[in-house]
Design a protein around this motif. Structure first.
Motif, short mmCIF file in Angstrom:
data_model
loop_
_atom_site.label_atom_id
_atom_site.label_comp_id
_atom_site.label_asym_id
_atom_site.label_seq_id
_atom_site.Cartn_x
_atom_site.Cartn_y
_atom_site.Cartn_z
N ALA A 166 -4.28 -0.52 7.23
CA ALA A 166 -4.19 0.10 5.74
C ALA A 166 -5.19 -0.36 4.76
O ALA A 166 -5.80 0.54 4.07
N PRO A 171 -3.65 4.86 5.66
CA PRO A 171 -2.63 4.38 4.60
C PRO A 171 -1.03 4.32 5.64
O PRO A 171 -1.09 5.04 6.58
N ASP A 250 -1.08 -3.62 1.31
CA ASP A 250 -2.17 -2.46 0.77
C ASP A 250 -3.25 -3.25 0.41
O ASP A 250 -4.17 -2.60 -0.50
#
Length: 293
Positions: A166, A171, A250
């Protein structure tokens, strides 16, 4: 002497109240492309049902229960292909390995181990891993808990960052850290947490606890420290069944020179399919927010 026995890698059998519940292989004989590392498999319920899978055909680098990280300073400690921004999954000669250095404690119900995370002839991290088992009770039937703590220390003299597919451009694929590969069933297991039910409700979200429930077994995972609970869960129940606690969901996780990152996951292993109420009560037992840790 049976040659097949002498060729087996060294392992430790973990016992809960005298019953064998897990086998830990600390010096596995694996190809470099799988990012060799110690792992737990098989792990079993008290009734003897296996709740892990190792080296399955769909993902041969999935090794039961352990620590697996796709990107440590650009090196692959997960196994298999590396996700490269703009290219996708790519075969690279960048695999690292986790090497057993020695035992600080080794008993039938657990151990403390030191490991070196090495890639390209260079040590990146020194890990102190603590694994322990203990009995639990959730009513009429018993279950047991696997307590897994990892402390990763940067030994390079410069900042080391941990990433994931990611953080490298894919994603939703923020996996990397503690990971449990569960066995495949004809019907996918039910997954739910304190905050929702189903993959979309739990994947990529932090929660105090998360349960994976098949017809004949249930796993309840809990972050046992505040830092661990802040990490989102990585969950798969479709093409395969697996649960992980994501170190770099993330954004990359930076570890300064000589600093240590510590995470602790406690997993209850139960026979049968547990409902939400029972899973919630067990989850409360597993955390440092509960009264019985």
């Amino acid at each position: 002497m049976n040659r097949s026995l002498t060729n087996r890698p060294p392992c430790t059998v973990l016992r809960c109240d005298g019953r064998p519940v897990g086998t830990y292989t600390h010096r596995p004989q694996l190809p470099d492309a799988l990012s060799p590392r110690p792992y737990l498999h098989p792990v079993r319920t008290l009734a003897g049902i296996t709740v892990t899978e190792s080296r399955p055909a769909d993902h041969p680098h999935h090794l039961g229960v352990g620590m697996a990280v796709p990107d440590v300073a650009g090196r692959n400690f997960w196994g298999g292909r590396t996700y490269v921004r703009g290219q996708g999954p790519t075969e690279l000669d960048n695999h690292g390995s986790q090497r057993h250095l020695g035992w600080l404690l080794r008993d039938p119900d657990g151990f403390v181990e030191e490991l070196s995370w090495v890639a390209g002839g260079r040590q990146l991290l020194l890990e102190r891993r603590t694994v322990a088992v203990r009995a639990l009770s959730h009513g009429a039937d018993g279950c047991w808990a696997l307590d897994f703590t990892t402390a990763l220390t940067n030994v390079t003299g410069e900042t080391v960052t941990i990433g994931s597919p990611a953080t490298n451009g894919r994603p939703g694929a923020g996996y990397g850290g503690f990971f449990w590969r569960a066995p495949r069933r004809s019907e996918p297991p039910r997954v739910f947490s304190a905050d929702g039910e189903g993959d979309s409700a739990v994947h990529g979200r932090p929660s105090d606890w998360l349960a994976l429930a098949a017809e004949d077994w249930t796993l309840v995972f809990a972050g046992a420290t505040g830092d661990t609970r802040a990490d989102p869960w990585f969950v798969r129940t479709g093409d395969y069944s697996g649960v992980g606690s994501a170190l770099a969901w993330d954004r990359r996780l930076a570890i300064a020179p000589a600093d240590t990152v510590t995470r602790r996951i406690v997993t209850a292993v139960a026979d049968g399919r547990l409902d939400r109420g029972v899973a919630a009560r067990i989850g409360a037992q597993l955390s440092d927010k509960g009264a019985t840790v």
